[in-house]
Every structure is written in C-alpha cells, then in structure tokens.
Design an enzyme around this catalytic site. Structure first.
Site, PDB file in Angstrom:
ATOM      1  N   CYS A 321       0.830  -1.208   0.000  1.00 25.30           N
ATOM      2  CA  CYS A 321       0.000   0.000   0.000  1.00 25.30           C
ATOM      3  C   CYS A 321       0.862   1.254   0.000  1.00 25.30           C
ATOM      4  O   CYS A 321       0.334   2.365   0.065  1.00 25.30           O
ATOM      5  CB  CYS A 321      -0.937  -0.002   1.211  1.00 25.30           C
ATOM      6  SG  CYS A 321      -0.086  -0.019   2.802  1.00 25.30           S
ATOM      7  N   GLU A 355      -1.556   1.327  -4.805  1.00 28.95           N
ATOM      8  CA  GLU A 355      -1.039   0.028  -4.369  1.00 28.95           C
ATOM      9  C   GLU A 355      -0.270  -0.575  -5.530  1.00 28.95           C
ATOM     10  O   GLU A 355      -0.621  -0.388  -6.701  1.00 28.95           O
ATOM     11  CB  GLU A 355      -2.175  -0.896  -3.938  1.00 28.95           C
ATOM     12  CG  GLU A 355      -2.946  -0.372  -2.755  1.00 28.95           C
ATOM     13  CD  GLU A 355      -3.117  -1.381  -1.628  1.00 28.95           C
ATOM     14  OE1 GLU A 355      -2.683  -2.538  -1.773  1.00 28.95           O
ATOM     15  OE2 GLU A 355      -3.682  -0.985  -0.589  1.00 28.95           O
TER      16      GLU A 355
END
Length: 363
Positions: A321, A355
């Site tokens: 992330c 991401e």
C-alpha cells in the site's frame, strides 16, 4: 480536489500520471510494462468516516482540510463512497436530527459496506451511552434496516452485529468474508477483487508446494489462494483479524490452511529457531515445502530481519500500500531475485496513493 465530490472526467488522466510516475520510480528494478488495474471512477469506496459538525441545534457530516481542523466544510454528497453509503447518508442524518438523544454529543459516524450491499453504521459519542440511547438506536436500526453500533470511551454497544459479510466472485467461485468493525478491510472492493485475481494468476503451477503468508488479516488473499497450493500457513498479529480469518476459513470450506497469531518479526524468530513459541507447538515448520511467500505489509514496509528472511524463498509475492517503502525493500530483494511481474492497483483514485504488486523470482 475535494474527495467528497470528484470530476470523473479526470479519472483516466490522473491514473495515467500515477502510472508514469511509478514506471519511472521502478525503472531501477524492472523494465516491465506494469499491469494496470483501474478503479471504478466513482462510488468505489466501501467504508467512510465523517466528523459530525454540531451547530444551531443541528448536526451535519463534515470533513476538514489537513491542518485546518477548525474549518469544517459540510458534506452533502460523497461521490467516492459506495452507492449504499450515499443511499444511507441522508436517511441517517434526518433520523439523527429528529432525535436529540441520538444527536447530542455525537462527533463521528462510520459506514462499512460491501459490494453486495450489506452495511453497518457506527455512531461515536463524547458521552456514555445509556438505556435511553439504546432504545432510540434500536428504533433507528429498525427504521433504516441496517445494524447500528454505538461507541464512546471504553464502551461499545452492539445492537445486532458488529460486522458485515462481503461476497467476492473470483474466477468463477464466490468467496465469503466476515469483515469486523474496527478491523482492517480493503476500502475499494473492485480493486480488492483485482488484486486477488492477480495474486492467483501469479501462483499457477504451485499445487505440489506450500505457501507462507505474513500479515494475512481476515484471510482476504489467503483463502482464494489456498486452492493453488498443497498447504498454506499464514500469520497475523491482530486477534480480531485472526478470529475473523478462522470463521472465513470455515465459511469457505478451506481445509489446507492454518492461521497463526504471530507478527512477522515473531515468525522470523521462529523459523530461524531464535526462540520457541507455544503457539507453534503443534506445527513442524520444517515439514513445509514453501515455494512462495506472500507479504502485504503495513505502510512502513518490511523490517530488515523480515526482508532478509523472505529473500530465502524461491518466489516472493509482495503487495504494497506504499510503493515508497516497497522500493526501499526492493533495493535488497533484487540482489537475490528478479522482478517477473509488476502491477499497479488504483486503490485510491484522485489521491497520490497507489497500491503496487511485484512477483520476484530467485535469480
């Protein structure tokens, strides 16, 4: 751009800019063209949190610009939120404003929804919640047809349930997940589905070997990946997530997957035999033939010891992330591995956040 209201005409341009920026950032480690997974341009976010602005005997949803917490702006629409969130927002607000008991000292409201339309509402207060509040909240719950949960300092009142059930169609099969209020869940359901499908595609041909996963959460990746391997061992430190994962394993009929409540750092100590763990007394780590390790760490990335540990595995599936910390880890991991696949998942449209995923194979 204010995220409560977005111009969807700008979506492809902002995505192209992200892809160009990340392609350049990863150029030191791979010249592969990234596999890009776009988000729906609107109504993609399945959870939302709003501050509640109290003024003149009325409460409204509000947001604040970073660093300007005394200057709220009232939210009347939430374009990025799921259709279910947008459906519930005005109904909930009207009901709260019609009840002084529900409105008084309410300072935050949270919505948790699913792609299938399940929903949970959490009302958070600067006051202790009593039987009078509970009676009003039960009436609200019946009116909306949605479970309501109340929170205040050291208090949590569950009127019906504190979770939603998500159902994801992945490669022709439907997987069911219990997602508990307050625990981590993927905010963008369609991108979550894309990440799972991509991870599964990276694991073809692994049926005779085993998978190790760190930071497994509620089994989001683990459960759909289990059928790609002989056995799966996964770790997670959050007790709430581990309990949800165990329920999800049973709900999906997975029999070759075991979850351990260990942090990544603790598992590294265990596999290196630095110290024994009672939670591992029934597990013989040496009996596993791990061909692949999957990591989806917090924004801080992998610590030095965990990074060194995963470098021993033939294949590393690393979903992040935070591409910045993933790049820091790749500086070490690419000394022993090469990037075989590279993916970009637009989990957070109209922001700088993205991401990324890489499949690393031993050189």
């Amino acid at each position: 751009m204010a995220l409560h209201r977005v111009n969807t005409d700008d979506y492809q341009q902002q995505l192209d800019q992200k892809v160009a920026r990340l392609r350049e950032a990863y150029a030191s480690y791979t010249n592969l063209e990234p596999e890009v997974f776009p988000s729906p341009p609107s109504h993609y976010r399945l959870r939302a949190e709003f501050k509640m602005w109290q003024e003149g005997g009325r409460v409204d949803y509000a947001m604040y610009k970073q660093g300007e917490y005394k200057k709220p702006f009232v939210i009347e629409e939430f374009t990025v939120g799921s259709e279910r969130i947008n459906e519930l927002m005005p109904l909930l607000l009207e009901a709260i404003n019609n009840s002084e008991i529900l409105r008084k000292r309410l300072f935050c409201t949270e919505f948790l929804t699913t792609l299938g339309g399940d929903a949970l509402i959490t009302l958070i207060y600067h006051k202790q919640l009593d039987e009078i509040w509970e009676a009003e909240a039960r009436a609200l719950q019946e009116q909306l047809g949605v479970p309501v949960l109340g929170r205040s300092r050291k208090q949590k009142i569950v009127l019906d349930r504190d979770y939603v059930i998500e159902k994801l169609d992945i490669d022709g099969r439907t997987y069911e997940y219990k997602q508990v209020e307050g625990s981590f869940t993927q905010p963008n359901g369609e991108i979550c589905r894309s990440m799972i499908q991509w991870a599964r595609s990276c694991c073809e041909g692994s049926k005779e070997t085993d998978l190790l996963e760190l930071y497994c959460g509620n089994g989001n990746f683990t459960i759909p990946l289990a059928e790609k391997f002989r056995n799966v061992l996964a770790t997670e430190i959050s007790k709430v997530s581990v309990n949800a994962a165990q329920e999800n394993i049973a709900a999906n009929g997975v029999e070759n997957l075991h979850i351990l409540r260990l942090s990544a750092e603790e598992f590294t100590q265990a596999i290196d035999k630095v110290r024994p763990f009672r939670r591992l007394k029934d597990f013989d780590l040496d009996s596993y033939d791990f061909s692949t390790i999957l990591v989806d760490p917090p924004r801080a990335g992998l610590d030095t010891d965990t990074c060194a540990m995963i470098a021993r595995f033939p294949r590393i599936l690393y979903i992040s992330c935070n591409p910045e910390t993933q790049l820091e880890n790749l500086a070490e991991l690419t000394k022993t591995h090469k990037v075989e696949r590279f993916a970009i998942f637009d989990q957070f449209p109209y922001t700088d956040h993205t991401e990324s995923g890489v499949l690393l194979v031993k050189k």
